[in-house]
Enzyme design. Structure first.
Site, PDB file in Angstrom:
ATOM      1  N   LYS A   1       0.815  -1.212   0.000  1.00 58.14           N
ATOM      2  CA  LYS A   1       0.000   0.000   0.000  1.00 58.14           C
ATOM      3  C   LYS A   1       0.854   1.270   0.000  1.00 58.14           C
ATOM      4  CE  LYS A   1      -4.252  -1.996   1.602  1.00 58.14           C
ATOM      5  NZ  LYS A   1      -3.875  -3.420   1.685  1.00 58.14           N
TER       6      LYS A   1
HETATM    7  C1  LIG Z   1      -4.486  -4.510   1.099  1.00 57.99           C
HETATM    8  C2  LIG Z   1      -3.701  -5.744   0.996  1.00 57.99           C
HETATM    9  C3  LIG Z   1      -4.028  -6.782   0.087  1.00 57.99           C
HETATM   10  C4  LIG Z   1      -5.245  -6.706  -0.807  1.00 57.99           C
HETATM   11  O1  LIG Z   1      -5.074  -5.805  -1.874  1.00 57.99           O
HETATM   12  P1  LIG Z   1      -6.318  -5.310  -2.736  1.00 57.99           P
HETATM   13  O2  LIG Z   1      -5.774  -4.271  -3.641  1.00 57.99           O
HETATM   14  O3  LIG Z   1      -7.312  -4.736  -1.740  1.00 57.99           O
HETATM   15  O4  LIG Z   1      -6.882  -6.476  -3.452  1.00 57.99           O
HETATM   16  C5  LIG Z   1      -3.201  -7.882   0.008  1.00 57.99           C
HETATM   17  N1  LIG Z   1      -2.119  -8.006   0.810  1.00 57.99           N
HETATM   18  C6  LIG Z   1      -1.771  -7.044   1.693  1.00 57.99           C
HETATM   19  C7  LIG Z   1      -0.582  -7.257   2.546  1.00 57.99           C
HETATM   20  C8  LIG Z   1      -2.545  -5.888   1.821  1.00 57.99           C
HETATM   21  O5  LIG Z   1      -2.194  -4.947   2.716  1.00 57.99           O
END
Ligand SMILES: *Cc1c(COP(=O)(O)O)cnc(C)c1O
Length: 461
Positions: A108
């Protein structure tokens, strides 16, 4: 580049508007009027670019209302060599796309670190302020706090459920000692936190007066930033025109997999996109059976990959929009059906779904996969990445002709309990994080009551 809403009831907007708005006023999600197109020849010339250069070219297509010099500076400051995504090859046709080298060790950061800088730039230009109100179950909250802290004109009010996040995640957020960061720890669960955010946002007067904004997975700018690393991965893992890759994406709200899809639609050499879910398999169900069924809050299972524990996938509407040939009326009908009976069926097989496949993993399979990858390749992966890897291994039984790239969405240090269970060793702690576990915390305990949160915000803006 103009942006339209998937619900079709908002006039086209510029990038800067879309950046600050998040959700469209009609409740839809913003998407570009058209996806930029890259031809084989152009792509061939891009193979030698470093990450910053690739990002500067691709993001300029999406962001045409910030002067190029400024945009390029922002991009170069964000994607330092330490932070920039890169491929880690496990063998000759399997690689991890390392995305978790940002300050909070989840993918993120790749988008939010850019968003923090873009928003600061736009707010300064407009001489405006923004107070971000969000709820987190773990990764989003810390990524947002590290993206927005110390940025001019911005404060963050982040609600988190008391005692529900991993020790590492708690320390990451709560140890921040910054006057612009407010960790509001709610006596309740994540749903309670989300309900408070919703209640505060429902008060339009309050929202306007205190300039309340959101940090959510549906902001278009996050998708744009994520398109870059999929494009980059495809450039790095192919050698000549005609070469392609497959990708496996641990998925929850579908932002990451959608970004891979958009990179593919732009012409980058991506063939199949494998959507990997944990037992909360809303997406897997859709790609396998063609119907989309959202879950009740109580039906969401708690798994070892908590950032993928979702009842519905908030970015899915963007793919649906393409599936109905961008006919907003048809999309609204599907959403009405969803509202009424909790599901809808995609009747006609749309071309937009070509190349999507899916799979899911249980917690037990996650543990086994972490072991397999550790013993087989000497790599330690986190439980989210392990979901993607498990589904990738299944896929490899029938497809081995092209390189397969698995997104590494979090660093294993964030989920030490699962690593210990799988490997009976401590996960490697990255440099600079050795103190986690012993740092003093800066939090305000609050009841699950929107009125109390509003009062707190009023006293601090
Ligand atoms: C948010 C997150 C996901 C999921 O990603 P999306 O874009 O919501 O599908 C997967 N793994 C981690 C570690 C995350 O923080």
């Amino acid at each position: 580049m103009r942006y339209v809403s998937t619900r079709g009831l908002t006039p086209p907007q510029s990038f800067k508007d879309v950046l600050l708005a998040g959700l469209a006023p009609d409740g839809g999600l913003f998407v570009p009027e058209e996806y930029p197109q890259y031809h084989e020849g152009t792509i061939d010339t891009m193979r030698g670019l470093n990450y910053t250069q690739a990002a500067q070219i691709i993001l300029a297509d999406f962001i045409d209302d910030i002067p190029t010099v400024e945009l390029n500076k922002i991009i170069a400051r964000t994607y330092t060599p330490n932070m920039a995504p890169h491929l880690k090859w496990l063998d000759e046709d399997l690689a991890l796309l390392a995305l978790s080298n940002g300050p909070t060790l989840s993918f993120k950061d790749q988008a939010l670190q850019l968003l923090g800088r873009l928003m600061e730039y736009v707010l300064r230009e407009k001489d405006e302020k923004l107070n971000i109100l969000g709820a987190t179950s773990g990764d989003t909250g810390s990524a947002a706090e590290y993206a927005y802290r110390g940025r001019e004109g911005m404060q963050v009010f982040m609600l988190s459920p008391y005692g529900r996040m991993s020790r590492f995640q708690q320390q990451q957020m709560y140890s921040l000692n910054d006057p612009s960061i407010h960790n509001l720890v709610v006596d309740g669960n994540f749903d309670d936190c989300q309900a408070i955010v919703k209640a505060v946002n429902a008060d339009a007067c309050f929202k306007e007066k205190h300039r309340i904004g959101a940090v959510n997975s549906i902001n278009w700018a996050r998708i744009a930033a994520q398109v870059v690393y999929w494009a980059y991965a495809s450039l790095q893992a192919t050698k000549k025109p005609g070469d392609v890759i497959d990708v496996s994406v641990p998925s929850g709200n579908f932002g990451n997999a959608l970004s891979a899809y958009i990179a593919k639609r732009m012409g980058f050499p991506i063939r199949n996109i494998i959507v990997a879910t944990n037992e909360n398999d809303v997406l897997h169900e859709f790609f396998r059976y063609g119907f989309y069924r959202i879950r009740a809050g109580d039906d969401v299972k708690i798994t070892s990959s908590p950032s993928m524990d979702i009842a519905s996938a908030s970015n899915f509407e963007r793919l649906m929009f393409d599936c109905v040939d961008r006919d907003a009326y048809r999309l609204r009908l599907l959403l009405d059906t969803l509202q009424l009976i909790g599901r809808f069926v995609m009747s006609d097989k749309s071309q937009s779904l070509d190349g999507f496949c899916s799979g899911s993993a249980t917690d037990e399979e996650v543990i086994r996969t972490i072991r397999t990858v550790y013993t087989g390749y000497g790599a330690t992966i986190d439980p989210h990445t392990a979901v993607g890897m498990k589904v990738a291994f299944d896929y490899q039984y029938t497809h081995t002709d092209v390189p397969l790239i698995v997104a590494e969405t979090a660093h294993p240090a964030k989920f030490a309990d699962t690593i210990r269970e799988a490997l009976e060793v401590e996960p490697p702690i990255p440099k600079g994080y050795e103190m986690f576990g012993t740092l003093p915390e800066h939090i305000t305990r609050v009841p699950a009551d929107p009125a109390v949160i509003k009062q707190y915000i009023m006293e601090h803006v």
